[in-house]
Design a protein around this motif. Structure first.
Motif, PDB file in Angstrom:
ATOM      1  N   ARG A 241       6.428   6.815   3.786  1.00 16.83           N
ATOM      2  CA  ARG A 241       6.203   8.566   2.608  1.00 16.83           C
ATOM      3  C   ARG A 241       4.805   8.217   2.207  1.00 16.83           C
ATOM      4  N   ARG A 242       5.200   7.306   1.260  1.00 18.08           N
ATOM      5  CA  ARG A 242       3.968   6.733   0.430  1.00 18.08           C
ATOM      6  C   ARG A 242       2.346   6.587   0.748  1.00 18.08           C
ATOM      7  N   LEU A 243       2.930   6.023   2.225  1.00 19.80           N
ATOM      8  CA  LEU A 243       1.911   4.952   2.738  1.00 19.80           C
ATOM      9  C   LEU A 243       0.856   5.708   3.890  1.00 19.80           C
ATOM     10  N   LEU A 244       1.855   6.942   3.909  1.00 19.63           N
ATOM     11  CA  LEU A 244       1.018   7.800   4.786  1.00 19.63           C
ATOM     12  C   LEU A 244      -0.169   8.189   5.059  1.00 19.63           C
ATOM     13  N   PRO A 245      -0.377   8.977   3.643  1.00 21.43           N
ATOM     14  CA  PRO A 245      -1.789   9.500   3.787  1.00 21.43           C
ATOM     15  C   PRO A 245      -2.764   8.412   3.417  1.00 21.43           C
ATOM     16  N   ALA A 246      -2.069   6.642   3.710  1.00 16.15           N
ATOM     17  CA  ALA A 246      -3.572   6.198   3.388  1.00 16.15           C
ATOM     18  C   ALA A 246      -3.531   5.559   4.469  1.00 16.15           C
ATOM     19  N   ARG A 247      -2.440   5.587   5.806  1.00 18.42           N
ATOM     20  CA  ARG A 247      -2.756   5.539   7.047  1.00 18.42           C
ATOM     21  C   ARG A 247      -1.651   3.417   7.051  1.00 18.42           C
ATOM     22  N   ARG A 248      -1.447   3.655   6.015  1.00 25.42           N
ATOM     23  CA  ARG A 248      -0.941   2.420   5.981  1.00 25.42           C
ATOM     24  C   ARG A 248       0.342   2.104   6.166  1.00 25.42           C
ATOM     25  N   ALA A 249       1.205   2.959   6.991  1.00 25.02           N
ATOM     26  CA  ALA A 249       2.335   3.144   7.029  1.00 25.02           C
ATOM     27  C   ALA A 249       2.648   2.561   7.841  1.00 25.02           C
ATOM     28  N   ASP A 250       2.108   0.788   8.752  1.00 29.33           N
ATOM     29  CA  ASP A 250       2.778   0.428   9.911  1.00 29.33           C
ATOM     30  C   ASP A 250       3.608  -0.585   9.454  1.00 29.33           C
ATOM     31  N   LEU A 251       3.660  -1.087  10.203  1.00 28.18           N
ATOM     32  CA  LEU A 251       4.974  -2.544  10.456  1.00 28.18           C
ATOM     33  C   LEU A 251       4.616  -3.534   9.651  1.00 28.18           C
TER      34      LEU A 251
END
Length: 343
Positions: A241-251
């Motif tokens: 949730r926190r990393l989604l806006p930075a497009r860093r929500a990957d494994l």
């Protein structure tokens, strides 16, 4: 709260022995701890956490104020594996060296999410690596040296008191005369290397250990596994949730933040019948409903918060999840929100 804030924790057991060591050097223990915001009463408390960065500040102060460049190494001599709490019990009762090391890697988060270990195996030699996962740590070199010193003690427990590494490497430049390191580790020590690591013969990984308590091992392992399962989903969802806006929500990024190897994280999710991709999809779906309930939020911003580069991706996702467009879904949501009259 930032991702670093979520990671900046370590069990208060990490302070065991620190107080006595500082006091013996003639310093004011209580003042040092108060200055960095640590309650001295928490020293050695298994049930509480303290900021990892605060512990690092104490160690940095010791090296600076007491003019002891090898403060971290010296500190590791007065500490042992018991600072790791249940992980120490698990290691002492592991049937083989590789079993103990893999347990450390898997459950290290229970001691501190601020640090990580990794085992790299090779045909003849292998290495056990250490790294700090957070930024803004005072004198990180001191904390690295303390940790590698504790790792040496762990191998001496697992293999035998006469264990000496094949080699020890550090990323940083030496902060003490090189002979001090070589005497401490009993092996060649190199600096400016790829990793902070203790290197040893690969054959030691399959060394079987005697005198273990299988009942105790099973009990501790079950406790750690239960805690791991209970907390893992929530921790992953919060990070995604926190990393989604930075497009860093990957494994890779999430695993790095959790201080585990991506393959280890994916394997644990697979064992529980889910996947990282499935969790990300669920978080996005839930977050979409929350954001679309805010009438004044532009759809482009909703798409951004979900980590999408284009609004059209949000439209396709809403069609897949809810069978309708974001605009129509917002209309449905907002029409069902009860309006509370004001006086």
């Amino acid at each position: 709260m930032t991702v670093d804030d979520m990671q900046d924790l370590v069990r208060a057991t990490t302070l065991a022995g620190v107080g006595e060591f500082i006091t013996q050097m003639g310093a004011d223990l209580n003042r040092w701890f108060r200055d960095v915001g640590i309650d001295p009463d928490l020293i050695g408390d298994q049930s509480n956490f303290v900021p990892y960065s605060a512990v690092a500040a104490v160690v940095a102060r010791g090296a600076r104020d007491l003019r002891i460049p090898d403060f971290g190494l010296r500190l590791s001599k007065v500490q042992d594996l018991s600072i790791m709490g249940p992980l120490a019990v698990l290691a002492r009762n592991s049937p083989r060296v590789d079993t103990a090391l893999h347990s450390f890697i898997t459950y290290l988060y229970s001691y501190s999410p601020a640090i990580s270990n990794e085992l790299r195996t090779g045909p003849s030699t292998s290495s056990f690596e250490f790294d700090i996962q957070i930024r803004n740590v005072a004198s990180p070199d001191q904390m690295v040296e303390r940790a590698v010193g504790v790792i040496l003690g762990m191998f001496q427990l697992l293999v035998g008191p006469d264990f000496c590494p094949t080699e020890v490497t550090f990323r940083h430049a030496p902060i003490s005369p090189v002979p001090i390191y070589e005497q401490f580790f009993g092996s060649p020590v190199r600096f400016g290397c790829f990793a902070n690591a203790v290197t040893f013969p690969t054959s030691l990984l399959v060394l079987r250990r005697e005198g273990i308590d299988e009942v105790t091992r099973s009990m501790v392992l079950r406790m750690l596994e239960d805690t791991y399962r209970e907390n893992l989903d929530d921790r992953i969802r919060e990070l995604v949730r926190r990393l989604l806006p930075a497009r860093r929500a990957d494994l890779t990024d999430v695993a790095h933040t959790l201080a585990v190897h991506p393959r280890t994280l994916q394997r644990n999710l697979d064992n529980r019948g889910t996947s990282f991709g499935q969790i990300v999809e669920e978080v996005r779906k839930d977050l979409a409903l929350e954001l679309l309930a805010i009438p004044e939020m532009p759809l482009a911003l909703v798409a951004h918060q979900l980590g999408y580069s284009e609004q059209s991706v949000l439209s396709r996702s809403c069609q897949r999840w809810f069978g309708t467009s974001p605009r129509r879904l917002r209309g449905r949501i907002t029409s069902t929100i009860e309006v509370v009259p004001t006086d």
